[in-house]
Design a protein around this motif. Structure first.
Motif, short mmCIF file in Angstrom:
data_model
loop_
_atom_site.label_atom_id
_atom_site.label_comp_id
_atom_site.label_asym_id
_atom_site.label_seq_id
_atom_site.Cartn_x
_atom_site.Cartn_y
_atom_site.Cartn_z
N ASN A 71 32.46 24.68 41.41
CA ASN A 71 31.34 25.60 41.22
C ASN A 71 31.20 26.57 42.38
O ASN A 71 30.78 27.73 42.18
CB ASN A 71 30.04 24.79 41.06
CG ASN A 71 29.96 24.11 39.71
OD1 ASN A 71 29.76 24.74 38.67
ND2 ASN A 71 30.12 22.79 39.70
N LEU A 72 31.56 26.14 43.59
CA LEU A 72 31.51 27.03 44.75
C LEU A 72 32.51 28.17 44.59
O LEU A 72 32.19 29.33 44.87
CB LEU A 72 31.80 26.24 46.02
CG LEU A 72 31.81 27.03 47.34
CD1 LEU A 72 30.47 27.70 47.57
CD2 LEU A 72 32.16 26.11 48.51
N SER A 73 33.71 27.85 44.14
CA SER A 73 34.73 28.89 43.96
C SER A 73 34.31 29.89 42.88
O SER A 73 34.56 31.10 43.02
CB SER A 73 36.07 28.24 43.59
OG SER A 73 35.98 27.55 42.36
N ILE A 74 33.65 29.41 41.84
CA ILE A 74 33.18 30.30 40.78
C ILE A 74 32.10 31.25 41.31
O ILE A 74 32.11 32.45 41.04
CB ILE A 74 32.65 29.49 39.58
CG1 ILE A 74 33.81 28.76 38.90
CG2 ILE A 74 31.93 30.39 38.58
CD1 ILE A 74 33.37 27.76 37.84
N SER A 75 31.17 30.71 42.10
CA SER A 75 30.12 31.54 42.68
C SER A 75 30.69 32.58 43.64
O SER A 75 30.27 33.74 43.66
CB SER A 75 29.10 30.66 43.41
OG SER A 75 28.36 29.87 42.50
N LEU A 76 31.66 32.16 44.45
CA LEU A 76 32.30 33.10 45.39
C LEU A 76 33.02 34.22 44.63
O LEU A 76 32.99 35.38 45.05
CB LEU A 76 33.28 32.35 46.28
CG LEU A 76 32.66 31.48 47.37
CD1 LEU A 76 33.73 30.64 48.06
CD2 LEU A 76 31.93 32.33 48.41
N TYR A 77 33.65 33.86 43.53
CA TYR A 77 34.34 34.88 42.72
C TYR A 77 33.33 35.90 42.17
O TYR A 77 33.55 37.11 42.28
CB TYR A 77 35.09 34.19 41.57
CG TYR A 77 35.56 35.15 40.50
CD1 TYR A 77 36.67 35.95 40.69
CD2 TYR A 77 34.87 35.24 39.27
CE1 TYR A 77 37.09 36.83 39.70
CE2 TYR A 77 35.29 36.11 38.28
CZ TYR A 77 36.41 36.90 38.50
OH TYR A 77 36.81 37.78 37.53
N ARG A 78 32.25 35.41 41.59
CA ARG A 78 31.25 36.32 41.03
C ARG A 78 30.65 37.21 42.11
O ARG A 78 30.47 38.42 41.91
CB ARG A 78 30.14 35.51 40.36
CG ARG A 78 30.56 34.77 39.10
CD ARG A 78 29.53 33.76 38.68
NE ARG A 78 29.88 33.07 37.43
CZ ARG A 78 29.34 31.94 37.03
NH1 ARG A 78 28.40 31.36 37.77
NH2 ARG A 78 29.71 31.39 35.90
N ALA A 79 30.32 36.62 43.25
CA ALA A 79 29.70 37.38 44.33
C ALA A 79 30.66 38.44 44.88
O ALA A 79 30.27 39.60 45.08
CB ALA A 79 29.27 36.43 45.45
N THR A 80 31.92 38.06 45.10
CA THR A 80 32.89 38.99 45.68
C THR A 80 33.20 40.15 44.75
O THR A 80 33.18 41.31 45.17
CB THR A 80 34.20 38.24 46.02
OG1 THR A 80 33.91 37.14 46.89
CG2 THR A 80 35.18 39.17 46.71
N VAL A 81 33.46 39.84 43.48
CA VAL A 81 33.78 40.90 42.52
C VAL A 81 32.58 41.82 42.32
O VAL A 81 32.72 43.06 42.30
CB VAL A 81 34.23 40.30 41.17
CG1 VAL A 81 34.44 41.40 40.13
CG2 VAL A 81 35.52 39.51 41.35
N GLY A 82 31.38 41.24 42.20
CA GLY A 82 30.18 42.06 42.04
C GLY A 82 29.94 42.97 43.24
O GLY A 82 29.58 44.14 43.08
N LEU A 83 30.16 42.43 44.45
CA LEU A 83 29.97 43.25 45.66
C LEU A 83 31.00 44.37 45.73
O LEU A 83 30.65 45.51 46.08
CB LEU A 83 30.08 42.36 46.90
CG LEU A 83 29.98 43.09 48.24
CD1 LEU A 83 28.59 43.69 48.43
CD2 LEU A 83 30.31 42.14 49.38
N LEU A 84 32.25 44.08 45.41
CA LEU A 84 33.29 45.10 45.47
C LEU A 84 33.01 46.23 44.47
O LEU A 84 33.17 47.41 44.80
CB LEU A 84 34.66 44.48 45.19
CG LEU A 84 35.22 43.56 46.28
CD1 LEU A 84 36.51 42.90 45.82
CD2 LEU A 84 35.44 44.33 47.57
N ILE A 85 32.59 45.85 43.26
CA ILE A 85 32.29 46.88 42.25
C ILE A 85 31.04 47.67 42.64
O ILE A 85 31.06 48.91 42.69
CB ILE A 85 32.11 46.23 40.87
CG1 ILE A 85 33.42 45.61 40.39
CG2 ILE A 85 31.62 47.28 39.85
CD1 ILE A 85 33.30 44.81 39.10
#
Length: 270
Positions: A71-85
């Protein structure tokens, strides 16, 4: 009268550096110790707030089972992609509007109107448009992080010292050279402030996004644990978000120190 003992300058610097490294952790350590003592002595009921030791044990158990890392890796993915976009769009819009009065007059007013709408209020609309899949959560994070980067990029470019612009013109710099050698370095501190603020918005937005119609992520873990009155996991998720926020802030500060090293060099030489 006996003279006070003074440490050599090098020792004084080392002492101050050691103190500066310890001080940021002092209050959190005191709070955790007081929290643990209060739980051990029965001043604080475990049904209200479990002890740090119980939270740590729950974290070890969830890590061993693989649930927390997944679940941590999923949250990090969402946060990183959202921030980059969101950050990328905010930077581009801030750059365009900051460099062009025409684009600023055309777009800035509309962007400012949209910025004043609480982005979390858009959740029902985003769910209707995108459903409850990954794109909805990432889009919400992107919207939340776009505006801090935009407003600071726009303000940073517009706040460049006019004397620096005149100096660049006197040296007959091209527009490309003017941007990379004068405008962007001068605006960079303000842009980095926007990114640092956007990191906080990113985690706040993700917490809400993952507690609404989610089946994975740290926010989902907290929401699911709440349904089963699992206080240890709820507190663990809060601690994880706090740690992630602190790590993000440290990374942002490291980038500031690296990219703005020329500022500190200039001050030390002044």
């Amino acid at each position: 009268m006996q003279k006070p003992v003074t440490l050599p300058i090098t020792d004084q610097k080392r002492f101050h550096l050691s103190i500066n490294k310890i001080l940021p952790f002092l209050i959190p350590v005191i709070v955790i110790l007081f929290w643990q003592v209060s739980s051990t002595l029965g001043w604080l009921s475990s049904s209200v707030l479990p002890s740090p030791l119980a939270v740590l044990q729950d974290g070890i158990k969830l890590t061993a089972s693989g649930e927390l890392p997944k679940n941590l890796s999923i949250s990090l993915y969402r946060a990183t992609v959202g921030l980059l976009i969101g950050g990328g769009i905010g930077f581009i819009l801030g750059f365009i509007n900051g460099m062009s009065n025409t684009f600023s007059l055309l777009f800035d007013s509309s962007i400012q109107m949209f910025r004043n709408i609480p982005h979390l209020a858009l959740i029902p609309l985003i769910i209707l448009w995108l459903g409850i899949n990954e794109s909805a959560k990432i889009s919400l994070v992107a919207i939340g992080t776009m505006f801090p980067v935009y407003i600071n990029t726009f303000h940073g470019i517009r706040s460049v010292d006019p004397d620096l612009i005149e100096m660049g013109k006197s040296y007959e710099l091209t527009k490309r050279q003017m941007f990379f050698k004068i405008i962007f370095p001068a605006a960079l501190p303000q842009i980095l402030v926007g990114i640092r603020y956007a990191l906080g918005v990113m985690w706040t937005t993700l917490i809400v996004a993952e507690t609404i119609s989610a089946s994975s992520g740290i926010g989902y873990m907290a929401n699911n644990a709440e349904d089963f009155m699992d206080m240890e996991t709820v507190v663990l998720c809060i601690v994880v978000y706090a740690v992630l926020g602190k790590i993000s802030d440290l990374v942002a500060k490291s980038f500031e120190s690296l990219l703005l090293e020329w500022q500190h060099t200039g001050r030390s030489n002044a």
